[in-house]
Design a protein around this motif. Structure first.
Motif, short mmCIF file in Angstrom:
data_model
loop_
_atom_site.label_atom_id
_atom_site.label_comp_id
_atom_site.label_asym_id
_atom_site.label_seq_id
_atom_site.Cartn_x
_atom_site.Cartn_y
_atom_site.Cartn_z
N ASP A 58 -38.49 4.08 -57.04
CA ASP A 58 -37.80 2.89 -57.53
C ASP A 58 -36.81 2.31 -56.52
O ASP A 58 -36.13 1.33 -56.81
N GLY A 59 -36.69 2.91 -55.34
CA GLY A 59 -35.81 2.41 -54.31
C GLY A 59 -34.35 2.82 -54.45
O GLY A 59 -33.53 2.47 -53.60
N GLN A 60 -33.99 3.55 -55.48
CA GLN A 60 -32.59 3.97 -55.68
C GLN A 60 -32.16 5.03 -54.68
O GLN A 60 -30.97 5.18 -54.40
N LEU A 61 -33.12 5.75 -54.13
CA LEU A 61 -32.81 6.83 -53.20
C LEU A 61 -33.50 6.53 -51.87
O LEU A 61 -34.71 6.31 -51.84
N ASP A 62 -32.74 6.52 -50.80
CA ASP A 62 -33.27 6.31 -49.46
C ASP A 62 -32.30 6.99 -48.50
O ASP A 62 -31.30 6.40 -48.10
N LEU A 63 -32.56 8.25 -48.20
CA LEU A 63 -31.60 9.07 -47.47
C LEU A 63 -32.22 9.73 -46.25
O LEU A 63 -33.34 10.22 -46.31
N LYS A 64 -31.44 9.80 -45.17
CA LYS A 64 -31.81 10.57 -44.00
C LYS A 64 -31.61 12.04 -44.33
O LYS A 64 -30.63 12.42 -44.97
N VAL A 65 -32.55 12.86 -43.91
CA VAL A 65 -32.48 14.30 -44.14
C VAL A 65 -32.38 14.99 -42.78
O VAL A 65 -33.10 14.62 -41.85
N ALA A 66 -31.49 15.95 -42.68
CA ALA A 66 -31.31 16.68 -41.43
C ALA A 66 -30.94 18.13 -41.73
O ALA A 66 -30.31 18.43 -42.75
N MET A 67 -31.30 19.01 -40.83
CA MET A 67 -30.92 20.42 -40.96
C MET A 67 -29.42 20.53 -40.77
O MET A 67 -28.84 19.89 -39.87
N PRO A 68 -28.75 21.35 -41.58
CA PRO A 68 -27.32 21.57 -41.37
C PRO A 68 -27.11 22.38 -40.08
O PRO A 68 -28.00 23.13 -39.66
N PRO A 69 -25.94 22.26 -39.48
CA PRO A 69 -25.67 23.03 -38.26
C PRO A 69 -25.86 24.55 -38.44
O PRO A 69 -26.31 25.23 -37.52
N GLN A 70 -25.56 25.06 -39.64
CA GLN A 70 -25.70 26.50 -39.89
C GLN A 70 -27.15 26.96 -39.79
O GLN A 70 -27.42 28.14 -39.63
N GLY A 106 -29.25 25.40 -37.55
CA GLY A 106 -29.72 24.97 -36.23
C GLY A 106 -29.90 23.48 -36.07
O GLY A 106 -30.39 23.03 -35.03
N GLY A 107 -29.49 22.67 -37.04
CA GLY A 107 -29.63 21.22 -36.93
C GLY A 107 -28.34 20.54 -36.54
O GLY A 107 -27.32 21.18 -36.31
N ASP A 108 -28.42 19.21 -36.49
CA ASP A 108 -27.23 18.45 -36.12
C ASP A 108 -26.39 18.04 -37.34
O ASP A 108 -25.28 17.54 -37.18
N GLY A 109 -26.92 18.23 -38.54
CA GLY A 109 -26.17 17.90 -39.75
C GLY A 109 -25.97 16.42 -39.98
O GLY A 109 -25.17 16.02 -40.82
N ASN A 110 -26.73 15.59 -39.27
CA ASN A 110 -26.58 14.14 -39.37
C ASN A 110 -27.45 13.57 -40.49
O ASN A 110 -28.34 12.76 -40.23
N GLY A 111 -27.22 14.03 -41.68
CA GLY A 111 -27.96 13.59 -42.86
C GLY A 111 -27.77 14.60 -43.96
O GLY A 111 -27.17 15.66 -43.77
N THR A 112 -28.26 14.26 -45.13
CA THR A 112 -28.18 15.20 -46.25
C THR A 112 -29.26 16.26 -46.08
O THR A 112 -30.02 16.23 -45.11
N ASN A 113 -29.34 17.19 -47.01
CA ASN A 113 -30.39 18.21 -46.94
C ASN A 113 -30.80 18.59 -48.37
O ASN A 113 -30.12 18.24 -49.33
N PRO A 114 -31.94 19.26 -48.50
CA PRO A 114 -32.43 19.59 -49.84
C PRO A 114 -31.44 20.40 -50.68
O PRO A 114 -31.38 20.21 -51.90
N GLU A 115 -30.65 21.25 -50.05
CA GLU A 115 -29.69 22.05 -50.82
C GLU A 115 -28.59 21.17 -51.39
O GLU A 115 -28.15 21.38 -52.53
N GLN A 116 -28.11 20.18 -50.63
CA GLN A 116 -27.12 19.24 -51.16
C GLN A 116 -27.71 18.44 -52.31
O GLN A 116 -27.03 18.21 -53.32
N LEU A 117 -28.94 18.01 -52.17
CA LEU A 117 -29.58 17.23 -53.23
C LEU A 117 -29.76 18.09 -54.48
O LEU A 117 -29.54 17.62 -55.60
N PHE A 118 -30.13 19.35 -54.31
CA PHE A 118 -30.28 20.26 -55.45
C PHE A 118 -28.92 20.49 -56.11
O PHE A 118 -28.81 20.49 -57.34
N ALA A 119 -27.88 20.68 -55.29
CA ALA A 119 -26.53 20.89 -55.83
C ALA A 119 -26.08 19.67 -56.63
O ALA A 119 -25.49 19.80 -57.71
#
Length: 148
Positions: free
Chosen positions: A34-46, A48-61
């Motif tokens: 429906d277009g309500q969600l449009d998010l960049k996803v990135a691995m958190p630094p913990q 090995g990623g740059d953390g420049n985006g949300t991640n599945p764990e944040q979305l689940f939380a």
């Protein structure tokens, strides 16, 4: 929680279906139909990623905390209590499991500042039985609920 026969928590009628699509896994983006969600996803630094985006764990939380809070408000209203000012925060952890895959653990922190601890515990226990996320995760991942 008491041990006993498994309770069937599957829906008897589907009232709403959410649709989302992942593009690029943990280094891409997610969108909802429906277009309500449009998010960049990135691995958190913990992880090995740059953390420049949300991640599945944040979305689940976010999903679990909002769903559990709504279940808490529902059971509170059924019992005649106004839960204005209450909050639910979720921490979702990820780590390796014994099957060479990964698993999740959840900690929910519930704040019911206007209720005595015994009543708050009763409502939290009832919400844990009503919440679809709690029903989906029960027996699959560790969920700890803390009253604060």
């Amino acid at each position: 929680m008491m041990d006993g026969p498994a309770v069937d928590t599957r829906p008897t009628k589907i009232m709403y279906v959410a649709e989302a699509t992942a593009h690029g896994g943990r280094e891409g983006y997610v969108t909802s139909q429906d277009g309500q969600l449009d998010l960049k996803v990135a691995m958190p630094p913990q992880l090995g990623g740059d953390g420049n985006g949300t991640n599945p764990e944040q979305l689940f939380a976010a999903g679990y905390s909002s769903c559990f809070h709504n279940a808490l408000i529902l059971v509170g209203n059924r019992e005649g209590y106004d839960l204005t000012g209450s909050t639910v925060a979720a921490k979702v952890g990820i780590g390796p499991n014994k099957q060479r895959g990964y698993g999740l653990a959840v900690a929910l922190s519930v704040s019911l500042p206007v209720l005595d601890p015994d009543l708050a515990t009763k409502l939290v226990d009832a919400a844990h039985e009503v919440c679809p996320y709690s029903n989906a995760t029960r027996g699959n991942i560790d969920v700890t609920i803390l009253l604060g």
